[in-house]
Enzyme design. Structure first.
Site, PDB file in Angstrom:
ATOM      1  N   ASP A   1       0.809  -1.216   0.000  1.00  0.00           N
ATOM      2  CA  ASP A   1       0.000   0.000   0.000  1.00  0.00           C
ATOM      3  C   ASP A   1       0.843   1.267   0.000  1.00  0.00           C
ATOM      4  OD1 ASP A   1      -2.318  -1.583   0.224  1.00  0.00           O
ATOM      5  OD2 ASP A   1      -2.083  -1.679   2.397  1.00  0.00           O
TER       6      ASP A   1
ATOM      7  N   LYS B   1       9.567  20.309  11.019  1.00  0.00           N
ATOM      8  CA  LYS B   1       8.688  19.146  10.812  1.00  0.00           C
ATOM      9  C   LYS B   1       7.663  18.982  11.924  1.00  0.00           C
ATOM     10  CE  LYS B   1      12.036  16.127  10.189  1.00  0.00           C
ATOM     11  NZ  LYS B   1      12.683  14.823   9.939  1.00  0.00           N
TER      12      LYS B   1
ATOM     13  N   ASP C   1      13.390   9.376  14.017  1.00  0.00           N
ATOM     14  CA  ASP C   1      13.715   9.025  15.396  1.00  0.00           C
ATOM     15  C   ASP C   1      13.038   9.951  16.396  1.00  0.00           C
ATOM     16  OD1 ASP C   1      16.510  10.894  16.374  1.00  0.00           O
ATOM     17  OD2 ASP C   1      15.608  11.060  14.401  1.00  0.00           O
TER      18      ASP C   1
END
Length: 226
Positions: free
Chosen positions: A11, A151, A176
């Protein structure tokens, strides 16, 4: 720790990968920010190492999750010395985590769209690409500085999706940082993977909030895209 499995490959059309602590050994950055920078700061300010480290941590906590946290220009101006020059001085210590080169070769030949999505300052990104050859394995790299948002911010994911045209429902993202993974989850990224051992000189962390692996090669073998 919830072990990440790989039933998501059929997917998955797009794979987004963090750089430091996911592809590259975070031991380099840990030494830089927790040892070398506070030592230099201590000498410059006439402080003890512990006092300098405590002061730096206080300053960094104030901008945690913001673009300034990752900005060499911001910290060079704030601390009064050239951090980019310091990075260059120790560049030979930059290295990939074990097994990453083979994993990326397998991934990029699987037919999927693959890109690096990092918070790193552009100068740091350029240095690490030059030192490791990561750009020869992953041809597309995006830094949060390109979009004016870290981010951790929804603005980063909106801008990256607009730039790349990926579908969050068919995207895998590995990092991480649990805060960054949480931000990606809020954006609707369907497949998330935490890296539990970002630094080779430290033991793996226990992670419960996300599926996790000690290192990305555990997600292989990567089948060709259907």
């Amino acid at each position: 720790m919830a072990k990440a499995k790989a039933p998501f490959w059929p997917d998955t059309e797009t794979v987004l990968l963090d750089m430091d602590g996911t592809l590259l050994d975070l031991a380099f950055d840990n030494r830089f920010w927790l040892e070398r920078v506070p030592a230099h700061y201590a000498r410059a300010k006439g402080l003890s190492f512990d006092t300098a480290l405590s002061d730096l941590r206080r300053q960094m906590q104030a901008v945690d999750g913001q673009l300034q946290w990752y900005c060499l220009d911001y910290w060079s101006q704030r601390l009064g010395f050239d951090l980019e020059a310091m990075k260059l001085e120790h560049r030979r210590e930059i290295r990939m985590l074990p097994g990453i080169r083979d994993f990326l070769t397998e991934l990029t030949t699987s037919g999927r769209q693959v890109a690096i999505a990092t918070n790193a300052h552009p100068a740091v990104l350029a240095l690490k690409l030059e030192e490791t050859g990561l750009d020869q394995l992953v041809g597309r790299q995006y830094t949060a500085h390109d979009f004016g948002a870290a981010k951790e911010s929804p603005r980063f994911w909106q801008a990256l999706e607009s730039e790349m045209g990926f579908d969050p429902a068919t995207t895998l993202f590995a990092d991480d940082s649990l805060a960054v993974l949480a931000s990606a989850r809020r954006h609707g990224i369907a497949h998330l993977c935490a890296v539990a051992r970002p630094a080779s000189n430290q033991p793996p962390r226990t992670i419960s909030d996300f599926p996790a692996v000690e290192a990305l090669p555990e997600l292989g073998p990567v089948p060709p895209k259907l």
